[in-house]
Design an enzyme around this catalytic site. Sequence first.
Site, PDB file in Angstrom:
ATOM      1  N   ASP A  38      -7.235   1.455   7.379  1.00 30.74           N
ATOM      2  CA  ASP A  38      -6.001   2.204   7.757  1.00 30.74           C
ATOM      3  C   ASP A  38      -6.124   3.463   8.049  1.00 30.74           C
ATOM      4  OD1 ASP A  38      -5.974   3.317   5.095  1.00 30.74           O
ATOM      5  OD2 ASP A  38      -4.455   2.151   4.676  1.00 30.74           O
ATOM      6  N   ASP A  56       0.849  -0.931   0.054  1.00 32.45           N
ATOM      7  CA  ASP A  56      -0.143   0.039   0.190  1.00 32.45           C
ATOM      8  C   ASP A  56       0.949   1.265  -0.126  1.00 32.45           C
ATOM      9  OD1 ASP A  56      -2.258  -1.608   0.050  1.00 32.45           O
ATOM     10  OD2 ASP A  56      -2.603  -1.138   2.262  1.00 32.45           O
ATOM     11  N   TYR A  94       5.561  -8.898   8.701  1.00 37.68           N
ATOM     12  CA  TYR A  94       5.364  -7.631   8.766  1.00 37.68           C
ATOM     13  C   TYR A  94       5.367  -7.154  10.181  1.00 37.68           C
ATOM     14  CZ  TYR A  94       3.032  -8.071   4.132  1.00 37.68           C
ATOM     15  OH  TYR A  94       2.373  -8.501   2.939  1.00 37.68           O
ATOM     16  N   ARG A 149      -4.471  -5.129   6.957  1.00 39.71           N
ATOM     17  CA  ARG A 149      -5.471  -4.196   7.390  1.00 39.71           C
ATOM     18  C   ARG A 149      -6.628  -5.111   7.942  1.00 39.71           C
ATOM     19  NH1 ARG A 149      -7.002  -1.391   2.633  1.00 39.71           N
ATOM     20  NH2 ARG A 149      -5.856  -2.884   1.422  1.00 39.71           N
TER      21      ARG A 149
END
Length: 292
Positions: free
Chosen positions: A81, A39, A67, A174
């Site tokens: 987000d 993103d 992550y 997300r």
Amino acid sequence: MKDGVLNILKPPGMTSHDVVACLRRIYRTKKVGHAGTLDPAAAGVLPVALGKATRLLEYMTAADKEYRAELTLGYATDTGDDTGTVIMIKEMASLPQAEEINQVLQSFLGRSQQVPPMYSAIKIDGKKLYELARAGIEVERPARTIDISSISLMQPAETRFVFSVTCSKGTYIRSLCEDIGERLGCPATMTFLVRTRVGRFSVAQASSLEEVAANPEKVLLPLDWGIQELPALHLSETDCRAFSWGQHPTVEAALTEGTICRVYANERLLGIGRYMQQGGCLIPEKVFPESF
């Protein structure tokens, strides 16, 4: 034309396509592609392929990913987000303790079904979901199987905390944050994300675009660098010729049916093959005949 792969440290604020466009200018080639979109607001590892290596991208995207994400409790957005519009606010009567958060995180281990967010590049009936979302259209998204192999709390802090996760291709962090919030009884939003690893591409060895521009030759990795997880087969000269002509040479290998392999002529990557246990033959999937 340059052939090889790059381990790029994508900064926040750039799209993955922006990174590709920048690298096309640096290397003066149009044949550039990336593995695993990040993103725009996210940072971290973005594997990029140049030249012949673009034909290997599908094998790089299959690798597992790591992550670190920051999750903030108390509100939800339409994107999942903090770049989106707030759609829900709810204060918690009491903040969850680290032990409770850890228990919830551990409940996500293993295989599960995840519904992709509306703000994603997945196509349904030829339309990207984020295009539909921007038009105010919400459609039903089929759940996808994901696999989380590790997840742990890194840094609790009042209404927000940081966690690390290792997961399969196709996992939306997300959406994971939203699901974690639901199990904690409160809306949640991902407020920061950095991808620390894709397969063997790690953030510790990643290069910024400035570093690439300063020394583009130095940071370019070999053609097969990003697919080292695949088993390797070294063929004889006769079998190399047969493979490069699209034939199915017979090889001896302790591999299971349908295993995808790196295929070499001497020490040069000749292509990608699929091993068929019945008959012990190797079916060419990608061939670089100039390597032979």
